[in-house]
Design a protein around this motif. Structure first.
Motif, short mmCIF file in Angstrom:
data_model
loop_
_atom_site.label_atom_id
_atom_site.label_comp_id
_atom_site.label_asym_id
_atom_site.label_seq_id
_atom_site.Cartn_x
_atom_site.Cartn_y
_atom_site.Cartn_z
N ALA A 43 -27.47 68.58 5.66
CA ALA A 43 -27.10 68.36 7.06
C ALA A 43 -27.28 66.89 7.43
O ALA A 43 -28.17 66.21 6.92
CB ALA A 43 -27.96 69.24 7.96
N LEU A 44 -26.44 66.44 8.30
CA LEU A 44 -26.50 65.04 8.73
C LEU A 44 -27.82 64.77 9.46
O LEU A 44 -28.45 63.73 9.30
CB LEU A 44 -25.32 64.78 9.68
CG LEU A 44 -24.75 63.38 9.70
CD1 LEU A 44 -24.24 62.98 8.32
CD2 LEU A 44 -23.60 63.32 10.72
N LYS A 45 -28.23 65.77 10.25
CA LYS A 45 -29.47 65.63 11.03
C LYS A 45 -30.34 66.86 10.82
O LYS A 45 -29.85 67.90 10.40
CB LYS A 45 -29.13 65.52 12.52
CG LYS A 45 -28.36 64.26 12.87
CD LYS A 45 -28.12 64.22 14.37
CE LYS A 45 -27.37 62.94 14.73
NZ LYS A 45 -27.00 62.90 16.16
N PRO A 46 -31.60 66.72 11.13
CA PRO A 46 -32.49 67.88 11.02
C PRO A 46 -31.90 69.10 11.72
O PRO A 46 -31.46 69.00 12.87
CB PRO A 46 -33.78 67.40 11.69
CG PRO A 46 -33.80 65.93 11.43
CD PRO A 46 -32.36 65.51 11.52
N SER A 47 -31.93 70.20 11.01
CA SER A 47 -31.25 71.40 11.48
C SER A 47 -32.07 72.64 11.16
O SER A 47 -33.01 72.59 10.36
CB SER A 47 -29.89 71.54 10.77
OG SER A 47 -29.12 70.38 10.93
N TYR A 48 -31.70 73.72 11.78
CA TYR A 48 -32.17 75.01 11.27
C TYR A 48 -31.02 76.00 11.37
O TYR A 48 -30.03 75.78 12.08
CB TYR A 48 -33.44 75.49 11.97
CG TYR A 48 -33.31 75.96 13.39
CD1 TYR A 48 -33.12 77.30 13.70
CD2 TYR A 48 -33.43 75.05 14.46
CE1 TYR A 48 -33.03 77.73 15.01
CE2 TYR A 48 -33.34 75.47 15.77
CZ TYR A 48 -33.14 76.81 16.05
OH TYR A 48 -33.05 77.24 17.35
N LEU A 49 -31.14 77.07 10.62
CA LEU A 49 -30.09 78.07 10.54
C LEU A 49 -30.53 79.30 11.31
O LEU A 49 -31.66 79.78 11.13
CB LEU A 49 -29.84 78.42 9.07
CG LEU A 49 -28.77 79.47 8.75
CD1 LEU A 49 -27.38 79.00 9.20
CD2 LEU A 49 -28.77 79.76 7.24
N TRP A 50 -29.67 79.79 12.14
CA TRP A 50 -30.00 80.96 12.97
C TRP A 50 -29.03 82.10 12.61
O TRP A 50 -27.82 81.96 12.69
CB TRP A 50 -29.90 80.56 14.44
CG TRP A 50 -29.83 81.62 15.51
CD1 TRP A 50 -28.97 81.62 16.57
CD2 TRP A 50 -30.66 82.78 15.68
NE1 TRP A 50 -29.21 82.71 17.39
CE2 TRP A 50 -30.24 83.45 16.86
CE3 TRP A 50 -31.71 83.34 14.93
CZ2 TRP A 50 -30.82 84.63 17.31
CZ3 TRP A 50 -32.29 84.52 15.38
CH2 TRP A 50 -31.86 85.15 16.56
N ILE A 51 -29.62 83.18 12.14
CA ILE A 51 -28.84 84.32 11.67
C ILE A 51 -29.20 85.55 12.50
O ILE A 51 -30.38 85.90 12.61
CB ILE A 51 -29.18 84.63 10.19
CG1 ILE A 51 -28.95 83.39 9.32
CG2 ILE A 51 -28.33 85.80 9.69
CD1 ILE A 51 -29.43 83.57 7.89
N HIS A 52 -28.19 86.17 13.06
CA HIS A 52 -28.49 87.29 13.96
C HIS A 52 -27.32 88.26 13.99
O HIS A 52 -26.19 87.89 14.30
CB HIS A 52 -28.80 86.78 15.36
CG HIS A 52 -27.77 85.82 15.88
ND1 HIS A 52 -26.88 86.11 16.86
CD2 HIS A 52 -27.49 84.54 15.50
CE1 HIS A 52 -26.08 85.08 17.09
NE2 HIS A 52 -26.44 84.11 16.28
N ASN A 53 -27.62 89.47 13.59
CA ASN A 53 -26.63 90.56 13.67
C ASN A 53 -25.25 90.18 13.15
O ASN A 53 -24.24 90.34 13.83
CB ASN A 53 -26.52 91.07 15.11
CG ASN A 53 -27.74 91.90 15.49
OD1 ASN A 53 -28.47 92.35 14.60
ND2 ASN A 53 -27.96 92.11 16.77
N GLY A 54 -25.23 89.65 11.94
CA GLY A 54 -23.95 89.35 11.30
C GLY A 54 -23.37 88.00 11.67
O GLY A 54 -22.33 87.60 11.14
N GLN A 55 -24.02 87.29 12.61
CA GLN A 55 -23.56 85.96 13.01
C GLN A 55 -24.50 84.91 12.44
O GLN A 55 -25.64 85.21 12.10
CB GLN A 55 -23.54 85.83 14.54
CG GLN A 55 -22.72 86.91 15.23
CD GLN A 55 -21.26 86.85 14.83
OE1 GLN A 55 -20.66 85.77 14.80
NE2 GLN A 55 -20.68 87.99 14.46
N ALA A 56 -24.01 83.69 12.36
CA ALA A 56 -24.88 82.60 11.88
C ALA A 56 -24.42 81.29 12.49
O ALA A 56 -23.23 81.07 12.74
CB ALA A 56 -24.82 82.52 10.36
N GLU A 57 -25.38 80.43 12.76
CA GLU A 57 -25.03 79.09 13.22
C GLU A 57 -26.08 78.09 12.76
O GLU A 57 -27.25 78.41 12.60
CB GLU A 57 -24.88 79.03 14.75
CG GLU A 57 -26.14 79.42 15.50
CD GLU A 57 -25.97 79.34 17.01
OE1 GLU A 57 -25.48 78.31 17.50
OE2 GLU A 57 -26.35 80.31 17.70
N VAL A 58 -25.62 76.85 12.55
CA VAL A 58 -26.54 75.77 12.22
C VAL A 58 -26.87 75.06 13.52
O VAL A 58 -25.97 74.65 14.26
CB VAL A 58 -25.89 74.78 11.23
CG1 VAL A 58 -26.84 73.62 10.95
CG2 VAL A 58 -25.52 75.49 9.93
#
Lengths: 635, 635
Positions: free
Chosen positions: A117-132
């Motif tokens: 990732a270009l910048k510090p990130s975290y991954l959020w996964i919830h009920n079949g969805q995901a986002e950085v």
């Protein structure tokens, strides 16, 4: 059709930000199952050899298994895997707790992460969805505040968080992945891989239930497991003392690693024992998802220099030894503080202890001086030095912290002057707290684990000394003779090979080592029943152990491709030398016997006896002919 | 404790007359199970290499298994084993029928026979007792009168008799053991071994019931098996047509051995088919102990030159082909007569047919003339020649009979002039009636069977072309891909290896190939349940298939010790040459592909890829390190 797993893999490219769902065929799931099996499949398929483990080309896999999260005690573990920055070899580590099940409830069986990732990130996964998401306000925080902030930001206190700590951000080569502040994918530096990708954490939350093929059978197995756990002696010990029960057990046997593996008895053992912990600082017995063993410890030290907060759990046996006996430290509060710091910063307690052990032995032998240690007497027994050392390593502070953060192999090479002989590692990974001189199968295990010295990737010594009640649990393997602990002959190899498959299967099914297998609750013959009840597959112990064998073989090919071979399947010189004290005083491992056992192991595996390269026929038998191309020039 | 077997072995020294009971430990039973496993254990332990198979030093083992005789359809077979006079290699053959169960009811799991009786004798075993009796009035009789006389002499018409016939007395190298006149331990010349020991028969009778660990579970499995047999298509075919159903099936595929394997289609196939048999000469469907399949045929030809008595049963598929299509003969009555004669005299119908095929092809090519055949036109299609040939072989009459009685390998060498190319054998044993050019796995099977060309000692081609209902039966082996019948790549080897273990296990458990396994009734996962219900052992498919692998490996070591190796693991030249007609016209087996598959097989087995010598590590893994001493100088 209910099958107990999602059939969905999440793919995240942190460089491009692209997120995809993939649905591997049932054949892939049945052939590799999950955890280490599935992770090594993807790593071999997608990771070219020779990449920088801390570069964006490395691939990081978080993998639950087809049964992870089933409501049966112990079916809870998941694997994180990547090329290891500590060893340059196959990297994998398991954790219990709650994250693996939650990942599945959130709709995915595994996550494959590429790029940076270009910048510090975290991954959020919830009920079949995901986002950085941005980790801007989280980067640099200790694990506790980071977890709190993520939960607040996402507005759900029940979110499960697996994260690298500040040590991972700083690319400490043995930085770990911390789950819920106290469950760790400890070994092989996977926290550093997260750090190298600017990925601080994965947060997961799911509310959808998995459906199982045969819920009634599952209930039956869950009840059997619960009954075994409540009635079966070893499990009662695990409940009462947790893994710290091993401190006194191993000290009595003369194989409690002490003073950097010079001896196996520690005069202060009782002070750091599981029993003492119960009497003093233990605040609660805790556990993992749906597990009734509750072997985890939460400790609290109310005040003083080593005041410790219980939210970070408490030291396991490995930590009591690595930050305790190994360093000649018998101060339970200090060890608990060291454990807490490792969890706050995201450091593997085993490697941290062994790294400090290297520093202490170098100091005592004049290879390091007060000039290197900011004036601290870095001697065995100095608890203050241990706690300070952890701080330095996690922050890469001081020259010494920065040096030890590289792991003992690199650190010793930099110290020079023969420091290598004080660096207790295999393939670059620091030794766990088991002395093979009192159980030689453990030596094979350390030497043959694809991750370097590791007590989870390959079996402990074969526990057949008391074949009575135990034999019932492993009887389906066939008759295995009890072999003396220090033997290294054909029977030891036979037992070792079979248990290696079992151990490997632990990691591909996410079964906790403490709730099944040779010593613990669920007998081996119940494993195929469990897998069938979850997935509907008409499987067998034959098929499952072949997955175990397959996974061992895949990791071997991964390492051969990276240049590893027989030369790396060995032990530190110190373990061939005699123990300096205790009941096994004068006993070392015989080099010839060890080399001979290694050859027999290779042969038993269908690997060439010179360098352990799997033959073409063996790969065919294991349905792994697709790996032939990786062994060009090796055969 | 009920365990389903006697725990007693009978030892008979015919030279000294000494009879002993031996009680091997449960470890021996569980490690080797019975049948081929137990027999090869005793042969390896007690038979030095290099002995004359027809000398008194040879050891003859009759071995039932831990489950033989259990009242579940198909659990009925037993093994006879010795060093083979036909091949000089490991000799073993199975029979169904009633003798195996009766041996167990008579108090013994196996009989080990050494030495040579001074005079013609038979062995009488009854309710835990045994005696060697004179066969003075029996020697020389055909099998029917001999059986009758034994029963009369002992005063019990229910006595079960396994015997060598006149052919065995005359040391025909492919003389068989005949049970109840129609069930045969057909291959590898074990009747000649009996003859060489002056042992005409073993008579057995027992009235004591075996007790089983879990009778309720056994009832459940028996019912399941019965239901599967009555409902499952392939079993219905077996009931209706028996093994003769294969005549038309294989002819349609172009692999019905015809005219000494020159082609795979026979214009007269319908005349010798199972369907034609049902329409004409079939008198009853018969079966084995406690089996509801009833695939055995009893035929009757009322009059004419080929009048045939039904007490000798009827021809199986192998015989319909070996005395029929192989010889270009489409006269079902003549084939039935030939079958009857083989059973009267105690001749293996497969080897007899192939021997006559050699003679016919030599005759047609001028290598034999009417001077050799008493004026008979020994041409393909001549039924009279076939029947006469059997008579001559059994009696070693005429020069030709005496010549062919040596088996085709020796006979062809004696004929010379290139006759070897018409001698269809492997390791000296004549080919069964399956053409590997249409199913290459069968080629591996023939080449790799320790007994020489054999369709019972190693698996038929992998039947995965139709993975639907079949896959459920073998699913517990793991996912095995359907592989084209003529393929010889890694997937074929993988399938072959696993099925080799299954086939080997058939012979160590005495499970009939027609009631379990890939195609037939009892699914693989029920096998460990069955063994547990009988013995109480907490076993698994893992442990059982490892017994299968162990047994394959033991037989390999036996043969290596006798000087066999890779050079012997091959096929007759004719099978590498193209088929002369039918749908597979022009297809032969590719020598390079075959050699490559063989190498992969060796590697998959943990044998050295050059000569197939099991490695020390592999022997250790299989708990066979005691065999290391036999491989000195081979590694």
């Amino acid at each position: 059709m209910p099958k107990g797993y999602n059939g969905k893999i999440l793919r995240v490219d942190l460089t491009s930000g692209e997120i995809k769902r993939e649905e591997p065929s049932e054949v892939i799931y049945r052939t590799y199952l999950g955890g280490g099996g599935l992770a090594s499949y993807f790593l071999l398929k997608e990771l070219p050899p020779g990449v920088d483990p801390l570069g964006p080309e490395n691939i990081l896999v978080f993998a639950a298994t087809v049964i992870t999260g089933v409501p049966v005690s112990g079916m809870v573990r998941y694997s994180v895997a990547a090329k290891s920055p500590l060893t340059g070899a196959y990297g994998e580590a398991e954790a219990g707790g709650f994250f693996g099940p939650e990942l599945k409830f959130a709709g995915f069986d595994a996550v494959i992460i590429k790029g940076k990732a270009l910048k510090p990130s975290y991954l959020w996964i919830h009920n079949g969805q995901a986002e950085v998401r941005s980790a801007a306000g989280i980067w640099g925080l200790e694990t506790g505040p980071a977890q709190e902030k993520i939960r607040q930001e996402l507005g759900d206190p029940r979110i499960r968080v697996a994260q690298a700590g500040p040590a991972g951000e700083k690319l400490v080569r043995f930085a770990c992945v911390i789950n819920e502040l106290k469950h760790t994918n400890g070994r092989t530096g996977l926290g550093a891989v997260m750090g190298s990708k600017n990925l601080r954490a994965i947060a997961a939350r799911g509310t959808e239930k998995l459906e199982y093929h045969d819920p009634e059978k599952l209930k039956e197995l869950a009840k059997l497991q619960a009954d075994l756990i409540s009635q079966w002696g070893p499990n009662k010990v695990m409940r009462k003392l947790g893994t710290p029960n091993l401190v006194m057990a191993l000290n009595t046997q003369g194989i409690l690693p002490t003073k950097n593996f010079r001896t196996g008895v520690f005069e202060g053992a009782q002070n750091i024992s599981g029993e003492r912990m119960v009497e003093t600082i233990l605040k609660s017995e805790e556990g993992c998802y749906a597990c009734s063993v509750r072997c985890k410890r939460a400790v609290e030290v109310a005040e003083g220099p080593y005041a410790t907060s219980r939210e970070y759990g408490g030291p396991e046996y490995e930590t009591l030894s690595s930050l305790g006996s190994l360093l000649g430290i018998d101060n339970l509060a200090a060890i608990s503080k060291g454990n807490e710091l490792c969890n706050r910063y995201g450091l593997d307690t085993i490697s941290a202890g062994v790294a400090i052990g290297l520093a202490m032995e170098c100091f005592e032998n004049g290879l390091l001086t007060k000039a290197d240690t900011a004036g601290i007497e870095f001697r065995f027994g100095n608890a203050e030095a241990m706690v300070q050392g952890i701080e330095w390593i996690a922050q890469r502070n001081q020259g010494l912290g920065n040096l030890l953060a590289e792991g003992v192999k690199i650190a010793a090479a930099k110290i020079g002057q023969g420091a290598e002989k004080f660096a207790l590692h295999i393939k670059g990974q620091e030794l766990p707290m088991h002395d093979p001189r009192g159980k030689t199968g453990q030596g094979l295990s350390f030497a043959l684990s694809p991750t370097g010295a590791d007590h989870i990737e390959a079996p402990h010594d074969t526990p057949f000394a008391n074949p009575g009640p135990m034999l019932g649990r492993i009887a389906p393997l066939g008759l295995l003779e009890a072999v003396p602990a220090r033997d290294l002959g054909p029977q030891k190899v036979r037992n070792y090979v079979y248990l290696h498959f079992v151990w490997s299967l632990f990691n591909s099914l996410g079964i906790c080592n403490f709730t099944a297998g040779p010593v613990w609750a669920l007998p081996l013959n119940k494993w195929p029943e469990l897998v069938k009840a979850v997935t509907g597959w008409e499987t067998s112990l034959w098929e499952l152990l072949k997955v175990g064998e397959r996974t061992v073989t895949m990791a071997r090919v991964f390492n051969l491709r990276e240049g590893f071979g027989r030369k790396d399947d060995t032990l530190p010189d110190r373990l061939f030398a005699p123990l300096e004290g205790g009941p096994l005083q004068g006993k070392g491992i015989d080099r010839n016997e060890f080399a001979d056992a290694l050859t027999m192991y290779y042969e038993a595996m269908g690997w060439d006896p010179q360098d352990g390269v799997p033959t073409r026929g063996k790969l065919a038998e294991l349905n792994l002919s697709w790996l032939d191309e990786y062994l060009k020039g090796k055969r």
